[in-house]
Design a protein around this motif. Sequence first.
Motif, PDB file in Angstrom:
ATOM      1  N   LEU A  44       0.840  -1.205   0.000  1.00  0.00           N
ATOM      2  CA  LEU A  44       0.000   0.000   0.000  1.00  0.00           C
ATOM      3  C   LEU A  44       0.877   1.258   0.000  1.00  0.00           C
ATOM      4  O   LEU A  44       0.551   2.235  -0.685  1.00  0.00           O
ATOM      5  CB  LEU A  44      -0.949  -0.002   1.200  1.00  0.00           C
ATOM      6  N   ALA A  45       1.983   1.220   0.725  1.00  0.00           N
ATOM      7  CA  ALA A  45       2.896   2.367   0.747  1.00  0.00           C
ATOM      8  C   ALA A  45       3.435   2.644  -0.659  1.00  0.00           C
ATOM      9  O   ALA A  45       3.595   3.810  -1.052  1.00  0.00           O
ATOM     10  CB  ALA A  45       4.041   2.116   1.722  1.00  0.00           C
ATOM     11  N   ILE A  48       0.727   4.435  -2.512  1.00  0.00           N
ATOM     12  CA  ILE A  48       0.606   5.815  -2.026  1.00  0.00           C
ATOM     13  C   ILE A  48       1.715   6.687  -2.616  1.00  0.00           C
ATOM     14  O   ILE A  48       1.477   7.837  -2.986  1.00  0.00           O
ATOM     15  CB  ILE A  48       0.644   5.852  -0.479  1.00  0.00           C
ATOM     16  N   ASP A  49       2.917   6.129  -2.726  1.00  0.00           N
ATOM     17  CA  ASP A  49       4.066   6.883  -3.249  1.00  0.00           C
ATOM     18  C   ASP A  49       4.079   7.000  -4.773  1.00  0.00           C
ATOM     19  O   ASP A  49       4.849   7.768  -5.328  1.00  0.00           O
ATOM     20  CB  ASP A  49       5.378   6.227  -2.796  1.00  0.00           C
ATOM     21  N   ASN A  50       3.238   6.233  -5.445  1.00  0.00           N
ATOM     22  CA  ASN A  50       3.237   6.203  -6.904  1.00  0.00           C
ATOM     23  C   ASN A  50       2.589   7.478  -7.458  1.00  0.00           C
ATOM     24  O   ASN A  50       1.401   7.727  -7.240  1.00  0.00           O
ATOM     25  CB  ASN A  50       2.485   4.971  -7.397  1.00  0.00           C
ATOM     26  N   PRO A  51       3.338   8.280  -8.189  1.00  0.00           N
ATOM     27  CA  PRO A  51       2.775   9.530  -8.714  1.00  0.00           C
ATOM     28  C   PRO A  51       1.713   9.301  -9.802  1.00  0.00           C
ATOM     29  O   PRO A  51       0.944  10.218 -10.111  1.00  0.00           O
ATOM     30  CB  PRO A  51       3.991  10.261  -9.293  1.00  0.00           C
ATOM     31  N   GLN A  57      -8.240   7.956  -7.258  1.00  0.00           N
ATOM     32  CA  GLN A  57      -7.983   6.515  -7.218  1.00  0.00           C
ATOM     33  C   GLN A  57      -7.523   6.086  -5.820  1.00  0.00           C
ATOM     34  O   GLN A  57      -7.965   5.051  -5.308  1.00  0.00           O
ATOM     35  CB  GLN A  57      -6.916   6.122  -8.249  1.00  0.00           C
ATOM     36  N   LEU A  58      -6.637   6.872  -5.234  1.00  0.00           N
ATOM     37  CA  LEU A  58      -6.134   6.559  -3.894  1.00  0.00           C
ATOM     38  C   LEU A  58      -7.264   6.629  -2.870  1.00  0.00           C
ATOM     39  O   LEU A  58      -7.370   5.756  -1.997  1.00  0.00           O
ATOM     40  CB  LEU A  58      -5.000   7.514  -3.512  1.00  0.00           C
ATOM     41  N   THR A  59      -8.114   7.627  -2.997  1.00  0.00           N
ATOM     42  CA  THR A  59      -9.249   7.758  -2.080  1.00  0.00           C
ATOM     43  C   THR A  59     -10.160   6.547  -2.184  1.00  0.00           C
ATOM     44  O   THR A  59     -10.544   5.959  -1.162  1.00  0.00           O
ATOM     45  CB  THR A  59     -10.050   9.045  -2.381  1.00  0.00           C
ATOM     46  N   GLN A  60     -10.494   6.136  -3.404  1.00  0.00           N
ATOM     47  CA  GLN A  60     -11.373   4.987  -3.592  1.00  0.00           C
ATOM     48  C   GLN A  60     -10.730   3.714  -3.038  1.00  0.00           C
ATOM     49  O   GLN A  60     -11.392   2.918  -2.375  1.00  0.00           O
ATOM     50  CB  GLN A  60     -11.720   4.805  -5.072  1.00  0.00           C
ATOM     51  N   LEU A  61      -9.437   3.537  -3.282  1.00  0.00           N
ATOM     52  CA  LEU A  61      -8.723   2.367  -2.768  1.00  0.00           C
ATOM     53  C   LEU A  61      -8.748   2.339  -1.243  1.00  0.00           C
ATOM     54  O   LEU A  61      -9.075   1.314  -0.632  1.00  0.00           O
ATOM     55  CB  LEU A  61      -7.274   2.361  -3.268  1.00  0.00           C
ATOM     56  N   ILE A  82      -5.896  12.722   2.319  1.00  0.00           N
ATOM     57  CA  ILE A  82      -5.476  12.427   0.945  1.00  0.00           C
ATOM     58  C   ILE A  82      -5.488  13.699   0.108  1.00  0.00           C
ATOM     59  O   ILE A  82      -4.539  13.977  -0.629  1.00  0.00           O
ATOM     60  CB  ILE A  82      -6.373  11.331   0.322  1.00  0.00           C
ATOM     61  N   GLU A  83      -6.541  14.488   0.235  1.00  0.00           N
ATOM     62  CA  GLU A  83      -6.660  15.725  -0.535  1.00  0.00           C
ATOM     63  C   GLU A  83      -5.513  16.694  -0.229  1.00  0.00           C
ATOM     64  O   GLU A  83      -5.017  17.382  -1.106  1.00  0.00           O
ATOM     65  CB  GLU A  83      -8.009  16.400  -0.247  1.00  0.00           C
ATOM     66  N   ASN A  84      -5.066  16.727   1.033  1.00  0.00           N
ATOM     67  CA  ASN A  84      -4.002  17.644   1.450  1.00  0.00           C
ATOM     68  C   ASN A  84      -2.608  17.014   1.406  1.00  0.00           C
ATOM     69  O   ASN A  84      -1.658  17.589   1.946  1.00  0.00           O
ATOM     70  CB  ASN A  84      -4.286  18.165   2.861  1.00  0.00           C
ATOM     71  N   ASP A  85      -2.494  15.836   0.795  1.00  0.00           N
ATOM     72  CA  ASP A  85      -1.211  15.115   0.715  1.00  0.00           C
ATOM     73  C   ASP A  85      -0.586  14.893   2.092  1.00  0.00           C
ATOM     74  O   ASP A  85       0.611  15.074   2.289  1.00  0.00           O
ATOM     75  CB  ASP A  85      -0.221  15.868  -0.194  1.00  0.00           C
ATOM     76  N   ARG A  86      -1.405  14.481   3.039  1.00  0.00           N
ATOM     77  CA  ARG A  86      -0.933  14.259   4.408  1.00  0.00           C
ATOM     78  C   ARG A  86      -1.178  12.819   4.883  1.00  0.00           C
ATOM     79  O   ARG A  86      -1.109  12.538   6.067  1.00  0.00           O
ATOM     80  CB  ARG A  86      -1.627  15.228   5.381  1.00  0.00           C
ATOM     81  N   LEU A  87      -1.437  11.926   3.976  1.00  0.00           N
ATOM     82  CA  LEU A  87      -1.744  10.545   4.339  1.00  0.00           C
ATOM     83  C   LEU A  87      -0.598   9.888   5.108  1.00  0.00           C
ATOM     84  O   LEU A  87      -0.827   9.130   6.048  1.00  0.00           O
ATOM     85  CB  LEU A  87      -2.083   9.735   3.090  1.00  0.00           C
ATOM     86  N   LYS A  88       0.629  10.207   4.736  1.00  0.00           N
ATOM     87  CA  LYS A  88       1.797   9.607   5.398  1.00  0.00           C
ATOM     88  C   LYS A  88       1.953  10.047   6.849  1.00  0.00           C
ATOM     89  O   LYS A  88       2.738   9.473   7.591  1.00  0.00           O
ATOM     90  CB  LYS A  88       3.067   9.940   4.630  1.00  0.00           C
TER      91      LYS A  88
END
Length: 176
Positions: A44-45, A48-51, A57-61, A82-88
């Motif tokens: 999954l990481a 997440i890192d895949n540009p 798509q990431l949100t749905q996953l 996810i929207e704010n690029d803060r998932l990590k």
Amino acid sequence: MSELSTLARPYAEAAFKRAKEVGAAGIWSDSLAFLSVAIQDKELAAIIDNPRVSKDQLTQLMVDICEGQIHDEAVNFLKILIENDRLKLLPQIAELYEQYKADDEGYVNVEVYSAYSLTKEEEKKYVAMLEKLLNKKVHATVTVDKSLVGGIRAKAGDKVIDGSISGQLQQLAKRL
């Protein structure tokens, strides 16, 4: 690490504030713990890192992965991250959230490292000593760390109480 904590703090505060408003501190705690563990999965990481993977798509996953595991407000929180690029930041958010929860409920989580396995009586003795020292109820997690040689080391947040032989030897070396 401190930079990540600085970025995670507003999200953790917002989650804790909302959890208090609706009386769901435990539910939020479970949801954040699940999300934190989920994003640390290697496969999954990599996604997440895949540009090439879009936010949609990431949100749905992530929503599909978390279905039935987290509550609706946590799903919305996930979408914001996810929207704010803060998932990590989820591991740091979950950790800070737990600190806020512990402070609010009047206890402190303490990691106790011992050179050997502690009996239940020894563990109770150390917990009582730490409760007196910290002036809070203590939830202790005991881990064996042979590198301590003897004694214990306790870590409560950023406070470390080092009663280990290896710690004493390090202090002696500094003084010499």
